[in-house]
Scaffold this motif. Structure first.
Motif, PDB file in Angstrom:
ATOM      1  N   VAL A  74       0.833  -1.207   0.000  1.00 19.79           N
ATOM      2  CA  VAL A  74       0.000   0.000   0.000  1.00 19.79           C
ATOM      3  C   VAL A  74       0.866   1.256   0.000  1.00 19.79           C
ATOM      4  N   THR A  75       1.955   1.207   0.770  1.00 14.89           N
ATOM      5  CA  THR A  75       2.845   2.363   0.833  1.00 14.89           C
ATOM      6  C   THR A  75       3.433   2.684  -0.532  1.00 14.89           C
ATOM      7  N   LYS A  76       3.907   1.659  -1.220  1.00 14.65           N
ATOM      8  CA  LYS A  76       4.489   1.884  -2.541  1.00 14.65           C
ATOM      9  C   LYS A  76       3.449   2.330  -3.547  1.00 14.65           C
ATOM     10  N   ASP A  77       2.267   1.696  -3.493  1.00 17.53           N
ATOM     11  CA  ASP A  77       1.224   2.026  -4.463  1.00 17.53           C
ATOM     12  C   ASP A  77       0.709   3.446  -4.250  1.00 17.53           C
ATOM     13  N   PHE A  78       0.511   3.850  -2.982  1.00 15.84           N
ATOM     14  CA  PHE A  78       0.029   5.213  -2.733  1.00 15.84           C
ATOM     15  C   PHE A  78       1.112   6.239  -3.049  1.00 15.84           C
ATOM     16  N   SER A  79       2.373   5.885  -2.828  1.00 20.22           N
ATOM     17  CA  SER A  79       3.462   6.807  -3.187  1.00 20.22           C
ATOM     18  C   SER A  79       3.447   7.091  -4.671  1.00 20.22           C
ATOM     19  N   GLU A  80       3.270   6.059  -5.487  1.00 19.93           N
ATOM     20  CA  GLU A  80       3.191   6.248  -6.942  1.00 19.93           C
ATOM     21  C   GLU A  80       1.946   7.029  -7.313  1.00 19.93           C
ATOM     22  N   PHE A  81       0.825   6.727  -6.633  1.00 26.69           N
ATOM     23  CA  PHE A  81      -0.430   7.442  -6.877  1.00 26.69           C
ATOM     24  C   PHE A  81      -0.265   8.929  -6.575  1.00 26.69           C
ATOM     25  N   TYR A  82       0.361   9.250  -5.416  1.00 31.15           N
ATOM     26  CA  TYR A  82       0.549  10.649  -5.032  1.00 31.15           C
ATOM     27  C   TYR A  82       1.485  11.367  -5.997  1.00 31.15           C
ATOM     28  N   GLU A  83       2.593  10.726  -6.361  1.00 37.31           N
ATOM     29  CA  GLU A  83       3.557  11.361  -7.266  1.00 37.31           C
ATOM     30  C   GLU A  83       2.903  11.713  -8.592  1.00 37.31           C
ATOM     31  N   GLU A  84       2.109  10.804  -9.107  1.00 35.78           N
ATOM     32  CA  GLU A  84       1.441  11.062 -10.387  1.00 35.78           C
ATOM     33  C   GLU A  84       0.431  12.190 -10.257  1.00 35.78           C
ATOM     34  N   TRP A  85      -0.302  12.201  -9.139  1.00 32.12           N
ATOM     35  CA  TRP A  85      -1.298  13.254  -8.914  1.00 32.12           C
ATOM     36  C   TRP A  85      -0.637  14.603  -8.708  1.00 32.12           C
ATOM     37  N   ALA A  86       0.426  14.662  -7.897  1.00 35.18           N
ATOM     38  CA  ALA A  86       1.056  15.927  -7.520  1.00 35.18           C
ATOM     39  C   ALA A  86       1.812  16.565  -8.680  1.00 35.18           C
ATOM     40  N   LYS A  87       2.361  15.760  -9.572  1.00 33.15           N
ATOM     41  CA  LYS A  87       3.170  16.306 -10.659  1.00 33.15           C
ATOM     42  C   LYS A  87       2.345  16.680 -11.888  1.00 33.15           C
ATOM     43  N   SER A  88       1.086  16.286 -11.915  1.00 38.18           N
ATOM     44  CA  SER A  88       0.236  16.619 -13.058  1.00 38.18           C
ATOM     45  C   SER A  88      -0.593  17.859 -12.746  1.00 38.18           C
ATOM     46  N   THR A  89      -1.098  18.504 -13.788  1.00 43.64           N
ATOM     47  CA  THR A  89      -1.962  19.673 -13.603  1.00 43.64           C
ATOM     48  C   THR A  89      -3.408  19.275 -13.344  1.00 43.64           C
ATOM     49  N   SER A  90      -3.684  17.957 -13.341  1.00 38.68           N
ATOM     50  CA  SER A  90      -5.053  17.514 -13.065  1.00 38.68           C
ATOM     51  C   SER A  90      -5.436  17.752 -11.613  1.00 38.68           C
ATOM     52  N   CYS A  91      -4.445  17.967 -10.723  1.00 37.18           N
ATOM     53  CA  CYS A  91      -4.763  18.279  -9.321  1.00 37.18           C
ATOM     54  C   CYS A  91      -5.285  19.701  -9.173  1.00 37.18           C
ATOM     55  N   ASP A  92      -5.077  20.531 -10.176  1.00 44.42           N
ATOM     56  CA  ASP A  92      -5.526  21.925 -10.152  1.00 44.42           C
ATOM     57  C   ASP A  92      -6.890  22.022 -10.824  1.00 44.42           C
ATOM     58  N   PHE A  93      -7.872  22.557 -10.113  1.00 44.84           N
ATOM     59  CA  PHE A  93      -9.214  22.711 -10.665  1.00 44.84           C
ATOM     60  C   PHE A  93      -9.198  23.582 -11.913  1.00 44.84           C
ATOM     61  N   ASP A  94      -8.322  24.577 -11.937  1.00 45.16           N
ATOM     62  CA  ASP A  94      -8.217  25.456 -13.103  1.00 45.16           C
ATOM     63  C   ASP A  94      -7.292  24.896 -14.180  1.00 45.16           C
ATOM     64  N   GLY A  95      -6.538  23.840 -13.865  1.00 45.03           N
ATOM     65  CA  GLY A  95      -5.718  23.163 -14.870  1.00 45.03           C
ATOM     66  C   GLY A  95      -4.429  23.867 -15.242  1.00 45.03           C
ATOM     67  N   HIS A  96      -3.885  24.711 -14.359  1.00 43.07           N
ATOM     68  CA  HIS A  96      -2.671  25.464 -14.690  1.00 43.07           C
ATOM     69  C   HIS A  96      -1.424  24.934 -13.989  1.00 43.07           C
ATOM     70  N   ASN A  97      -1.553  24.506 -12.727  1.00 41.62           N
ATOM     71  CA  ASN A  97      -0.381  24.224 -11.902  1.00 41.62           C
ATOM     72  C   ASN A  97      -0.345  22.782 -11.429  1.00 41.62           C
ATOM     73  N   SER A  98       0.872  22.344 -11.110  1.00 42.51           N
ATOM     74  CA  SER A  98       1.042  21.115 -10.359  1.00 42.51           C
ATOM     75  C   SER A  98       0.757  21.412  -8.883  1.00 42.51           C
ATOM     76  N   PHE A  99       0.886  20.390  -8.031  1.00 41.12           N
ATOM     77  CA  PHE A  99       0.616  20.603  -6.615  1.00 41.12           C
ATOM     78  C   PHE A  99       1.604  21.609  -6.011  1.00 41.12           C
ATOM     79  N   SER A 100       2.876  21.502  -6.370  1.00 39.76           N
ATOM     80  CA  SER A 100       3.869  22.451  -5.862  1.00 39.76           C
ATOM     81  C   SER A 100       3.581  23.858  -6.364  1.00 39.76           C
TER      82      SER A 100
END
Length: 492
Positions: A104-130
């Motif tokens: 679970v730790t490895k799978d969620f780490s990959e899940f978080y990395e993919e979510w945080a580095k993409s702009t899909s985490c931004d409702f407006d679609g401009h930024n990554s999580f950082s």
């Protein structure tokens, strides 16, 4: 304040009673604080003993508007905003995830990395999580506070999206105290115990309110929305712009700049008035209008009979010391050092620059740990709960936010200090890596990948083949740890 004895004495002997009261008042004044007295020395000190919620509610929105105008037009205000946003978040915030369930730790780490580095985490679609966190920090500095609104879209692979909303969109019309509907002050709704339950925010579907039409909606605290601001007093539920303490100084600095420019222009206006000759082609200058302004190097012809006067411009005074002190006050009020605010390092040596950097880093630690980390944890809890719903299971994980490394004043010395602490077991290798904004697991995995590519190539970056001094270590070197016979006696 009189007691029973004072009243008895005053009843039988008013003169003695008056003296007792005068002496008692004199003692109270001598024991008191100068700031609590009245008089010329007190100046403009005010005695407004109000609660934090009342003060913030009355002035937060107005201060936000003032600060936003300063950021748009004042370079120093803009620099304060950029310095804080860049140092709070920097190049990005990483997440260190651990837990008993390795899968679970490895799978969620990959899940978080993919979510945080993409702009899909931004409702407006401009930024990554950082990028969103950088924008969050900049907004808190400028406007005093910022909301993180959760959007759940189960049609997406990673269903959580974040929308940032400025604190100024709180609905001020939602202000009531009702036994049925509860207490609402400045758009903040409270429970009967006085705890914040949620927020009434007036925005349209685009995340703004450009049309001026009321679109107020209630959002439940921590479940639908998270409020991020710097809390400075107990009972404070709204954030104040970080430029509030220096707003008047910034405005005075602009006024001073305009005055200095005008003073320099006037100082350059050396002018000579010349009386025209009466025999010069019988010209009559009476119809020629005289100039009504001064210009550098101006020569003005005047009618016959007028007095010739040389205009000497006033001397320009040197107010550089005053300007420096004004900038020092602005730096102190903003929490930055003078060189950070102005970009002027000419007046500082290495030691003073390092001391200022240490003080700023301590302040930065408090901002990151006390303001940002609790909000990041709430976002992560929301993301992990959605992950469990999507993947199934009911397990727990441990997380730690890894902030970017601070710029070192003396990189060689500071790195050597961290290495010595790790070798002396004062810190773990994990903590040492986090001080550089990375994780030990990624470092080890990266080295393993590098070893596979290097093969037997003797690059001097390999600690198994080269010493710290750069000397190659091999089987032929008696001092080498790679030598199978090292540490053995000749008899062995």
């Amino acid at each position: 304040m009189t007691n029973f004895i004072d009243r008895v004495v005053g009843y039988f002997d008013p003169v003695a009673g008056l003296k007792r009261m005068q002496m008692r008042n004199a003692i109270d004044v001598a024991r008191g604080y100068n700031a609590t007295t009245s008089g010329r020395r007190v100046g403009n000190l005010r005695n407004n003993n109000t609660n934090a919620s009342s003060e913030a509610g009355r002035f937060a929105k107005k201060l936000s508007g003032i600060s936003q105008d300063l950021v748009r037009n004042n370079p120093l205000a803009q620099r304060v905003k950029m310095i804080y946003a860049s140092n709070i978040v920097g190049a990005g915030i990483n997440l260190d995830i651990s837990g008993s369930n390795k899968r679970v730790t490895k799978d969620f780490s990959e899940f978080y990395e993919e979510w945080a580095k993409s702009t899909s985490c931004d409702f407006d679609g401009h930024n990554s999580f950082s990028g969103l966190m950088w924008l969050l920090g900049a907004t808190v500095v400028e406007s005093g506070g910022c909301f993180i609104r959760f959007h759940i879209n189960h049609a997406m692979v990673m269903p959580l999206q974040l929308q940032l909303i400025e604190q100024t969109y709180l609905d001020p019309t939602k202000d009531r105290n009702s036994a049925d509907e509860g207490l609402i002050i400045n758009g903040v709704q409270y429970s009967k115990l006085g705890q914040v339950e949620g927020y009434h925010i007036d925005i349209d579907p685009t995340g703004t309110n450009q049309r001026g039409i009321s679109n107020s909606r209630y959002y439940k605290k921590d479940d639908e929305i998270v409020h991020v601001f710097r809390r400075e007093r107990p009972g404070q539920h709204l954030g104040i712009s970080w430029l509030a303490q220096i707003a008047t100084h910034l405005e005075r600095y602009e006024t001073l700049q305009d005055a200095k420019v005008m003073q320099q222009q006037i100082a350059a206006c050396l002018a000579i008035l010349v009386e025209d000759s009466p025999s010069q082609m019988n010209s009559d200058n009476k119809s020629t209008p005289l100039s009504d302004k001064l210009e550098p190097g101006m020569i003005e012809y005047i009618p016959t009979g007028s007095k010739v006067t040389t205009i000497t411009p006033p001397r320009v005074d040197d107010s550089q010391h005053f300007i420096t002190e004004l900038k020092n006050d602005m730096a102190v009020g903003s929490g930055l050092s003078y060189q950070q605010l102005t970009g002027d390092y000419s007046k500082f040596n290495f030691a003073s620059g390092r001391m200022g950097n240490i003080e700023f880093n301590r302040y930065l630690d408090s901002i990151q740990q006390f303001m940002l980390v609790p909000s990041l944890d709430k976002v992560l809890n929301k993301l992990f709960s959605l992950y469990q719903v999507k993947k199934g299971g009911n397990t727990t994980i441990q997380t730690e936010w890894v902030f970017p490394p601070r710029a070192a004043v003396n990189p060689k010395e500071e790195v050597e200090t961290i290495v010595m602490k790790a070798r002396s077991a004062l810190i773990t290798p994990q903590v040492a890596c986090k001080s550089f904004g990375t994780k030990l697991e990624k470092v080890v995995d990266g080295w393993n990948e590098a070893y596979k590519m290097m093969g037997n190539l003797a690059f001097d970056i390999r600690p198994d083949k080269f010493s710290a001094a750069g000397n190659q270590l091999d089987d032929d070197d008696a001092a080498s740890s790679n030598n199978k016979n090292s540490g053995k006696s000749k008899e062995e």
